[in-house]
Design an enzyme around this catalytic site. Sequence first.
Site, mmCIF file in Angstrom:
data_model
loop_
_atom_site.group_PDB
_atom_site.id
_atom_site.type_symbol
_atom_site.label_atom_id
_atom_site.label_comp_id
_atom_site.label_asym_id
_atom_site.label_seq_id
_atom_site.Cartn_x
_atom_site.Cartn_y
_atom_site.Cartn_z
ATOM 1 N N LEU A 1 -7.563 -2.761 3.303
ATOM 2 C CA LEU A 1 -7.131 -1.474 3.861
ATOM 3 C C LEU A 1 -7.514 -0.364 2.890
ATOM 4 C CD1 LEU A 1 -5.523 0.394 5.769
ATOM 5 C CD2 LEU A 1 -3.445 -0.314 4.560
ATOM 6 N N GLU B 1 0.853 -1.184 0.000
ATOM 7 C CA GLU B 1 0.000 0.000 0.000
ATOM 8 C C GLU B 1 0.887 1.231 0.000
ATOM 9 O OE1 GLU B 1 -2.915 1.144 -1.008
ATOM 10 O OE2 GLU B 1 -3.979 -0.143 0.396
ATOM 11 N N CYS C 1 -7.292 -5.767 -7.766
ATOM 12 C CA CYS C 1 -6.373 -6.643 -7.035
ATOM 13 C C CYS C 1 -5.040 -6.789 -7.761
ATOM 14 C CB CYS C 1 -6.996 -8.022 -6.844
ATOM 15 S SG CYS C 1 -8.601 -7.995 -6.034
ATOM 16 N N ASP D 1 14.808 8.606 -1.089
ATOM 17 C CA ASP D 1 13.595 9.420 -1.031
ATOM 18 C C ASP D 1 12.339 8.576 -1.162
ATOM 19 O OD1 ASP D 1 14.799 12.019 -0.743
ATOM 20 O OD2 ASP D 1 15.497 11.794 -2.807
#
Length: 422
Positions: free
Chosen positions: A124, A67, A404, A102
């Site tokens: 989530l 995520e 997905c 970064d």
Amino acid sequence: MDRVPGPAARPPAALHPLPPTTRSPSMKDNYLFVKEVKNLVNKAGCELKVCFGYINRGDRWMQDEIEFGYTQAPQKSFPVVLDSPQDRGLERAPIKELLGPDFGYVSREPLFEAVSSLDSFGNLEVSPPVTVAGKEFPLGRILIGSSFPTPAGRRMTRVVRDFLFAQQVQAPVELYSDWLATGHVNEFVTFVPSPDTKRFRMLMASPTACYKLFREKQKEGQGEATMFKGKGAAGNPGGIVQIPLGHPFHPSGFAFVGYLGTDTKRVTINKVLSNNIMVQQNQYVQRCIDWNRDILKKELGLTEEDIIDLPALFKLDKQGKAMPYFPNMLGRPLGTPKAPRVTPQVPMIILAKDLGIPKPFGPVLGGECCLEHHVRSLLEPLGLRCHFLEDVASYHGRLGEVRCGTNVQRRPFAFCWWHATP
């Protein structure tokens, strides 16, 4: 990785994406799917980065593995990837492809708890910014699924839950998703942008909306319209299923059993509507969704006008868990490709105003799928563009949808988290 400056915030799907915006694994059997996704991101003015086999190692579930979020301090801001404990092959990707000076990396691995499907990051989500009873959540609220309100069942592992609840500026809302076979919140809820002062709509899967649409078409004399054209529904009756006694959403307080699907290769609106067992199963599913609807309205400060119901049908497996409906599936092993189903169109790819929606293969009327036509009529007035993507071989048959197999890195909020009141 614990020393990131401030919370690791996760932008909601309604925010604009960043280039390269979308990532998708490349597999031998999903070439056409990746091609369709590439066409979608090109139309949206974005870019596609393909995760090839030497990195994905046969794992197609990009959304479940990682995520994207970001972390922020007054002097610096940079993106962060949160790595799920659900490792099936893509676990090397965030370290090899993303981690750098970064680009942060956060992983939470349970030491003793067993990992379940609910630890995948299809479970989530984040809402857009909301105000609830006068309290502002300028960075939105985290949404996770669990076995709540039942006393036992699957939940996210504690180490992941604790990490998410520690992100106080996006105070999590816990939903009931254990009624689903995969148990992911993105199977029944998501958010899209809107041009009005609310700035978003919440989309929810709805068996009630699907039955209403089908009954309208039946009254119009279209009851013999055929579904799943070109997808070859299996012809064997399904297996016995049962909702456990004492389950809080049991339709009538007693266990019932029945067959999944129909006993014919030709699936019509009339046959779907006359399948009493499927009607009972979807009444149960609707009760589960309505429970979450009430929670979301309360915790996000929403009204019915903020919600759009998208047609969906489900069936129950032998454990009484729901999955998107497809007739006569039990004639084939679970997970066989090319098995048709009426797909909940909620697990979509959202690229600003361009939506990549699972192609439902619903009844064809006048040369057009009536489900596609209905969804367009609901979403296009918001200025959204609907693109229906076929993913039957790549994801449908494996209990997944188009979202997905992709992951989108989005633009961070302009609002600085330290100005929020937890």
